[in-house]
Enzyme design. Sequence first.
Site, PDB file in Angstrom:
ATOM      1  N   SER A  13       0.622  -1.105  -0.035  1.00  0.00           N
ATOM      2  CA  SER A  13       0.241  -0.052  -0.019  1.00  0.00           C
ATOM      3  C   SER A  13       0.977   1.054   0.138  1.00  0.00           C
ATOM      4  O   SER A  13       2.207   1.056   0.495  1.00  0.00           O
ATOM      5  CB  SER A  13      -1.108   0.024   1.117  1.00  0.00           C
ATOM      6  N   TYR A  52      -2.106   1.008  10.502  1.00  0.00           N
ATOM      7  CA  TYR A  52      -2.444   0.495   9.120  1.00  0.00           C
ATOM      8  C   TYR A  52      -0.998   1.000   8.675  1.00  0.00           C
ATOM      9  O   TYR A  52      -0.432  -0.223   8.030  1.00  0.00           O
ATOM     10  CB  TYR A  52      -3.599   0.847   7.914  1.00  0.00           C
TER      11      TYR A  52
END
Length: 191
Positions: free
Chosen positions: A139, A152
Amino acid sequence: MNMTGKCVLVTGASKGIGAEAARVFAAAGANVALIARNGEAIADLAGEIGPRAIAIPCDVSRFWEVAAAVEACHTAFGQLDVLINNAGVIAPIATLSETDPEEWGHTIDVNLKGVFNGMRAALPGMIARGAGTILTVSSGAAHNALEGWSAYCTSKAGAAMLTRCADLEARPAGVRVMGLSPGTVATDMQR
């Protein structure tokens, strides 16, 4: 792409990127092992794909469950050729001063430790055969801090470095380990 006779294990295969990756690999001729916590969803997907798919309920944060899934690939299909480390969670979204420590740790367990567990379970067989590919879904959050997304971002940054370490160690044995950042994808998790 011809994947006939190859075995691909996809984590987080119950929906989104994982389910679609399984469909694409199966369409290319691969045998696919679908793992996710949602056993019903992966069973449905295995039924859709057909006899070249197996569904293995699994929590990637538990090494022994991932190791059993890799062993199931060896039993059903003879070997594991490709591991797609896709399973992930996004919550909690909260500032560090307010986040729940248990939820924060769960994100690390799934997004980072889950990637380690997959690599640790798959690498010995791949290294012994001198072939294999491990792909970790990454990501942009691995490289950019986002307010309220510390769990995250931290987990994805750790997984990105773990992927680089695994490639450094496994590439001389013929195993490729790489990350892929697909950008923002309109999955249930992202919504």
